[in-house]
Design an enzyme around this catalytic site. Structure first.
Site, PDB file in Angstrom:
ATOM      1  N   ALA A 259      26.350 -14.889  16.713  1.00  0.00           N
ATOM      2  CA  ALA A 259      26.061 -13.508  16.335  1.00  0.00           C
ATOM      3  C   ALA A 259      25.520 -13.496  14.917  1.00  0.00           C
ATOM      4  O   ALA A 259      25.533 -14.528  14.234  1.00  0.00           O
ATOM      5  CB  ALA A 259      27.320 -12.657  16.411  1.00  0.00           C
ATOM      6  N   GLU A 261      25.164 -10.996  11.213  1.00  0.00           N
ATOM      7  CA  GLU A 261      25.772  -9.883  10.492  1.00  0.00           C
ATOM      8  C   GLU A 261      24.787  -8.931   9.823  1.00  0.00           C
ATOM      9  O   GLU A 261      25.140  -8.290   8.823  1.00  0.00           O
ATOM     10  CB  GLU A 261      26.705 -10.461   9.420  1.00  0.00           C
ATOM     11  CG  GLU A 261      25.991 -11.179   8.246  1.00  0.00           C
ATOM     12  CD  GLU A 261      25.917 -12.689   8.373  1.00  0.00           C
ATOM     13  OE1 GLU A 261      25.963 -13.185   9.511  1.00  0.00           O
ATOM     14  OE2 GLU A 261      25.802 -13.376   7.341  1.00  0.00           O
ATOM     15  N   ASN A 262      23.555  -8.785  10.330  1.00  0.00           N
ATOM     16  CA  ASN A 262      22.577  -7.870   9.721  1.00  0.00           C
ATOM     17  C   ASN A 262      23.235  -6.551   9.316  1.00  0.00           C
ATOM     18  O   ASN A 262      24.015  -5.981  10.068  1.00  0.00           O
ATOM     19  CB  ASN A 262      21.461  -7.563  10.715  1.00  0.00           C
ATOM     20  CG  ASN A 262      21.000  -8.785  11.450  1.00  0.00           C
ATOM     21  OD1 ASN A 262      20.485  -9.698  10.848  1.00  0.00           O
ATOM     22  ND2 ASN A 262      21.238  -8.831  12.755  1.00  0.00           N
ATOM     23  N   HIS A 294      34.482 -11.375  12.491  1.00  0.00           N
ATOM     24  CA  HIS A 294      33.741 -12.200  11.532  1.00  0.00           C
ATOM     25  C   HIS A 294      32.479 -11.470  11.066  1.00  0.00           C
ATOM     26  O   HIS A 294      32.244 -11.338   9.857  1.00  0.00           O
ATOM     27  CB  HIS A 294      33.390 -13.532  12.192  1.00  0.00           C
ATOM     28  CG  HIS A 294      32.621 -14.468  11.317  1.00  0.00           C
ATOM     29  ND1 HIS A 294      33.225 -15.479  10.603  1.00  0.00           N
ATOM     30  CD2 HIS A 294      31.297 -14.546  11.025  1.00  0.00           C
ATOM     31  CE1 HIS A 294      32.297 -16.136   9.914  1.00  0.00           C
ATOM     32  NE2 HIS A 294      31.120 -15.590  10.152  1.00  0.00           N
ATOM     33  N   GLU A 295      31.692 -10.998  11.997  1.00  0.00           N
ATOM     34  CA  GLU A 295      30.426 -10.342  11.595  1.00  0.00           C
ATOM     35  C   GLU A 295      30.720  -9.053  10.840  1.00  0.00           C
ATOM     36  O   GLU A 295      30.033  -8.725   9.871  1.00  0.00           O
ATOM     37  CB  GLU A 295      29.531 -10.066  12.813  1.00  0.00           C
ATOM     38  CG  GLU A 295      29.238 -11.278  13.701  1.00  0.00           C
ATOM     39  CD  GLU A 295      28.748 -12.509  12.971  1.00  0.00           C
ATOM     40  OE1 GLU A 295      28.172 -12.383  11.882  1.00  0.00           O
ATOM     41  OE2 GLU A 295      28.973 -13.622  13.487  1.00  0.00           O
ATOM     42  N   HIS A 298      31.666  -9.772   7.265  1.00  0.00           N
ATOM     43  CA  HIS A 298      30.522 -10.139   6.421  1.00  0.00           C
ATOM     44  C   HIS A 298      29.979  -8.933   5.655  1.00  0.00           C
ATOM     45  O   HIS A 298      29.291  -9.105   4.651  1.00  0.00           O
ATOM     46  CB  HIS A 298      29.386 -10.711   7.276  1.00  0.00           C
ATOM     47  CG  HIS A 298      29.397 -12.207   7.417  1.00  0.00           C
ATOM     48  ND1 HIS A 298      29.595 -13.067   6.361  1.00  0.00           N
ATOM     49  CD2 HIS A 298      29.192 -13.002   8.510  1.00  0.00           C
ATOM     50  CE1 HIS A 298      29.510 -14.321   6.796  1.00  0.00           C
ATOM     51  NE2 HIS A 298      29.275 -14.308   8.089  1.00  0.00           N
ATOM     52  N   GLU A 317      30.302 -17.926   4.233  1.00  0.00           N
ATOM     53  CA  GLU A 317      30.775 -18.382   5.550  1.00  0.00           C
ATOM     54  C   GLU A 317      32.214 -18.895   5.505  1.00  0.00           C
ATOM     55  O   GLU A 317      33.030 -18.542   6.352  1.00  0.00           O
ATOM     56  CB  GLU A 317      29.827 -19.425   6.144  1.00  0.00           C
ATOM     57  CG  GLU A 317      28.426 -18.897   6.455  1.00  0.00           C
ATOM     58  CD  GLU A 317      28.410 -17.690   7.393  1.00  0.00           C
ATOM     59  OE1 GLU A 317      29.444 -17.349   7.995  1.00  0.00           O
ATOM     60  OE2 GLU A 317      27.337 -17.054   7.502  1.00  0.00           O
TER      61      GLU A 317
HETATM   62  N1  B3K Z   1      25.339 -15.883   9.492  1.00  0.00           N
HETATM   63  C1  B3K Z   1      25.086 -16.149  10.889  1.00  0.00           C
HETATM   64  C2  B3K Z   1      24.579 -17.507  11.152  1.00  0.00           C
HETATM   65  C3  B3K Z   1      23.149 -17.682  10.924  1.00  0.00           C
HETATM   66  C4  B3K Z   1      22.681 -19.040  11.398  1.00  0.00           C
HETATM   67  C5  B3K Z   1      21.280 -19.307  11.047  1.00  0.00           C
HETATM   68  N2  B3K Z   1      20.834 -20.555  11.593  1.00  0.00           N
HETATM   69  C6  B3K Z   1      26.278 -15.878  11.734  1.00  0.00           C
HETATM   70  C7  B3K Z   1      27.579 -15.958  11.050  1.00  0.00           C
HETATM   71  O1  B3K Z   1      27.973 -16.955  10.483  1.00  0.00           O
HETATM   72  O2  B3K Z   1      28.255 -14.976  11.030  1.00  0.00           O
HETATM   73 ZN    ZN Z   2      29.386 -15.983   9.283  1.00  0.00          ZN
END
Ligand code: B3K
Ligand code: ZN
Length: 852
Positions: A259, A261-262, A294-295, A298, A317
């Site tokens: 997933a 986290e935009n 998790h998302e 973020h 992360e």
């Molecule tokens: N931040 C994204 C992961 C992006 C991976 C790019 N190759 C998901 C996460 O860690 O929440």
């Molecule tokens: Zn993440």
């Protein structure tokens, strides 16, 4: 993206960007083969970079239509990686740069940038996908507010932030929070929403939506519930409120990872959103809860405070994994969660750390940053935070986090910033602790003990092994949680954290009336390999009496590994192991989920890793045979109890995904696996026929396949679920992962010949290629057919989707463990891959590092 001579990027080369971006306004005119992207960037010189500077924008695969500075057309020609506007074209004050480009989302198979999945437009920009959408300084320290207008003939048009206006065929969004481009997102599709609401602590109403394909709306309830619980938890535990009027989640079938986290618009692999009792297992439910959390988390750790550069990836992360682990522990069971997390850490991160791909939690160079979304950055990154919390205490941690949010909100920060916050909040010097971020490798902690005149002493020695590029290392700060247990099972010294800072250190406990049994590294308080030879009696004692649930489980685990290590050399299994394990399994006072974990035997890969670390050459076939013998012995020992236990654990009425019910199902499944070793599959066949949920159905099917049975059940399963790709992935995966080792490659060959093997879909690809590499003895079979099969498919996927291909190549990272024949066969495959003309930068880096 093809790249003949990939460049290495170094942390030490960091410089702030030449300009600041004050505002971004994007217009998308969507069309599958020719989408137009108009970007209007308000830029100004960056005072941190004085003097007239060229403006360099990243951009890949973009057809430039026009470029204007303050309304005046400028004639510039992009190169393969971007566009340079010479300083003399730019005013020495704020100015507006407008570009128009054309891109082809339907041709984008790499699933990075703007692409299409089943008729829906969607984006993935982290790490460097935004440059495939428009010309931009695509780096995380350039943060700006974004306004987005989307024009397209699809009913749902989404982007980050709050909705501003919409009409037929268009929608406008405004994200007031400055963000780096990697958090940009756009979705357009024929979607329906499962809606919810959340009222924040300060009383703001937030609209929540999970957007899915028509027909999937009734599988969103668990994800929505998880989201609401995550929002409430982050307010309660970290004091973090959500900051927009709306929070959207979209499920997509073609996605390179779990997933993303935009800001305000999380995009999810559909397998981590959609769940119903009939289609999702208990593990799926737990993963959905964890990934939704998790998302969401973020939003503060990643989005409001982001990373200065990609070397700092663990800043967001590691911390966000740590937070989601805390959350899952609070929602479920801390003991069970900790054991599961450590199993994962050892299976993935220790494996990585002991091979050619080892790298520090904060790497200092990379070729392709997508290759560094690793277990080391994520899971070891989270372990480092757990150690920090243990060292400064819960209050110190809370103060440090408050300071972190106060001080760095709206910024792009570094690991130095993070550690300084802890130093300022707690007064502790973290200079030595920082080695955990800069040095790779899993420390080995050797322990001996002595007992004299009422004093019990633990002697520790840490070894920090060499890793690629880092031959010599300093001692690490190790928080070692220890408890001492008296002969009658009472705890004579409760959990105490010993702080080891030197290579060798001893800690004495005085005034004891009798020799205690030490429980060392409680809760797995540091990510190390514990080398503490114990007697069988001590292992049995700790398995029975340890008050620390992690170490209670660990006693059984270490005991099993010692037994397996002897069994691969032909020794018999000790009946004391079987008896000790049976006592745990039959103890009704213990949580069923915990008992199920105790019943899980060490995996073949785990044993190969353990034997290699002990200086032996693992033989995959012997490991497999020893584990099978061990399972059979346990089944035979427990045989009289199995029917009764299975009956007691039958599902009590309607399905609930709760941890308590899931734990009962997990224990029942573990017992059914034992029963299937003895009864020709009768119980499992019945369980399959009676199952009313995916956990039981897939569990029973696994038992059958694991014993060379289940052809009829596999066919029935496929007939029922052929229209559901996420369920069918399980069907592909299971047959290969549990195939007998000498059949695994053949099974995989048969499955890839099916029309339903849609290999361009990352989930489907992983469910076959990943399953074969997870079948340890099958993948490593002596004739090299497993290696060749995986290499063939990596070569096929690489030009289509280099990111997923490179990730799957880690199947080969363990080759140095094995005998000369196997090592040579893997190296030959790796060299064959490397010789492929036009190999991606992603794969070139991975294979190059694995060959060393
Ligand atoms: N931040 C994204 C992961 C992006 C991976 C790019 N190759 C998901 C996460 O860690 O929440
Ligand atoms: Zn993440």
């Amino acid at each position: 993206m093809k790249d003949a001579s990939p460049q290495t990027v170094f942390l030490s080369d960091y410089q702030p960007f030449t300009h600041v971006v004050q505002q971004v306004a994007l217009t998308f005119r969507l069309a599958p083969a020719a989408t137009r992207v108009l970007a209007r960037l308000t830029l100004a010189p960056n005072p941190l970079r004085p003097g007239a500077q060229d403006l360099r924008l990243d951009g890949e695969g973009l057809r430039l239509i026009s470029c204007r500075v303050d309304g005046q057309a400028v004639g510039v020609v992009p190169d393969a990686t971007g566009l340079t506007l010479a300083a003399d074209l730019l005013p020495n004050r704020a100015f507006v740069l407008e570009t128009e480009v054309e891109i082809a989302p339907e041709a984008n198979t790499a699933l990075e940038g703007l692409y299409m999945s089943n008729g829906m437009y969607c984006t993935q920009c982290e790490a460097e996908g935004f440059r495939k959408i428009t010309f931009y300084p695509d780096r995380p320290d350039v943060m700006a507010p974004f306004k987005v207008r989307i024009e397209g003939d699809l009913p749902v048009l989404l982007s980050n932030g709050n909705p501003v206006a919409q009409g037929p065929g268009w929608a406008e969004w405004d994200d007031p929070w400055p963000k780096p481009a990697y958090l940009f997102a756009l979705v357009a599709g024929d979607l329906v929403a499962h809606a919810g609401r959340f009222r924040t602590g300060s009383g703001r109403e937030v609209a929540l939506n999970i957007w899915v394909r028509k027909g999937d709306e009734d599988r969103c309830a668990y994800a929505m519930d998880s989201l609401i619980r995550s929002m409430a938890w982050d307010e309660k535990v970290y004091g973090r409120e959500y900051d927009l009027d709306i929070f959207n989640i979209v499920a997509v079938d073609d996605f390179n990872m779990g997933a993303m986290e935009n800001k305000g618009l999380n995009i999810f692999n559909s397998k981590f959103v959609l769940a119903s009792p009939e289609t999702a297992t208990d593990d799926d439910y737990a993963r959905i809860e964890a990934i939704i959390a998790h998302e969401y988390f973020h939003n503060w750790t990643g989005n409001r405070i982001t990373c200065r550069d990609w070397f700092q990836l663990c800043l967001k992360e590691g911390l966000t994994v740590f937070r989601d682990q805390q959350f899952s522990g609070d929602m479920r069971s801390h003991a069970v969660k900790r054991i599961e997390d450590v199993l994962m850490l050892r299976a993935r991160q220790f494996r990585e750390d002991q091979g050619p791909l080892a790298h520090p939690v904060r790497p200092d160079s990379y070729m392709e940053i997508n290759n560094f979304y690793t277990a080391t950055v994520y899971e070891k990154g989270a372990e480092v935070i757990g150690m920090l919390k243990r060292l400064v205490g819960d209050d110190g941690y809370a103060r440090a986090l408050d300071l972190y949010f106060d001080r760095h909100d709206g910024e792009a920060a570094t690991i130095e910033d993070w550690l300084t916050v802890f130093e300022d909040a707690t007064g502790r010097d973290l200079t030595q602790f920082k080695r955990w971020y800069t040095e790779a490798g899993t420390p080995v902690l050797k322990v001996t003990e002595d007992w004299k005149d009422g004093t019990y002493t633990l002697h520790f020695e840490q070894e920090n092994p060499a890793t690629p590029g880092q031959p010599v290392k300093g001692a690490k700060v190790l928080p070692i949680a220890v408890g001492l247990i008296g002969g009658n099972g009472d705890e004579v010294v409760p959990t105490t954290v010993l702080e080891m800072t030197e290579t060798r250190q001893s800690f004495a406990f005085e005034g004891l009336s009798s020799r205690p049994v030490a429980s060392v590294l409680r809760g797995f308080s540091a990510p190390v390999i514990l080398d503490f030879p114990r007697s069988v009696g001590d292992r049995e004692f700790l398995l029975e009496h340890d008050t620390d649930p992690f170490n209670k489980w660990e006693a059984g685990r270490a005991f099993a590994k010692e037994q397996l290590a002897r069994m691969v050399t032909g020794a018999e299994l000790s009946p004391s192991w079987t008896a000790a394990l049976a006592r745990v399994v039959l103890d009704p006072s213990l949580d069923p989920a915990f008992r199920a974990l105790c019943l899980r035997l060490p995996s073949d890969d785990d044993m190969a890793q353990t034997l290699h670390a002990a200086g032996q050459v693992p033989d995959p076939a012997r490991i497999y045979a020893a584990r099978r013998r061990m399972g059979l012995a346990l089944a035979e020992h427990l045989a009289p109890n199995l029917p009764g236990l299975l009956a007691d654990l039958a599902n009590p009425g309607a399905f609930s995904p709760d941890a308590a019910f899931a734990g009962r199902r997990a224990l029942r499944q573990a017992l059914l696996a034992l029963m299937t070793r003895l009864d020709d599959g009768v119980a499992a066949q019945m369980a399959f026929a009676e199952a009313d949920n995916m956990t039981d159905s897939l569990g029973a099917l696994t038992c059958l396949v694991d014993n060379g049975r289940g052809a009829a059940e596999l066919a029935a399963f496929a007939a029922r679920w052929s229209g559901d790709a996420n369920v069918m992935d399980k069907w592909f995966m299971l047959q290969i992962a549990y195939a007998a080792p000498d059949r695994a490659v053949e099974v995989a060959r048969d499955l890839v010949a099916l029309p339903s093997f849609n290999w361009k879909n990352p989930n489907r690809f992983r469910s076959v290629i990943g399953a074969l590499s997870a079948n340890h003895a099958g993948f490593h079979r002596a004739d090299g057919a497993g290696y060749a099969f995986v290499a063939d498919w990596l070569l096929r996927l690489d030009p289509v989707n280099p990111q997923t291909a490179a990730r799957m190549s880690t199947a080969f990272e363990t080759w140095r463990r094995y005998d000369a024949d196997r090592s040579q066969m893997v190296q030959a495959q790796l060299r064959r891959i490397l010789a492929q003309p036009g190999l991606s930068r992603d794969m070139t880096e991975m294979v190059g590092r694995m060959l060393g």
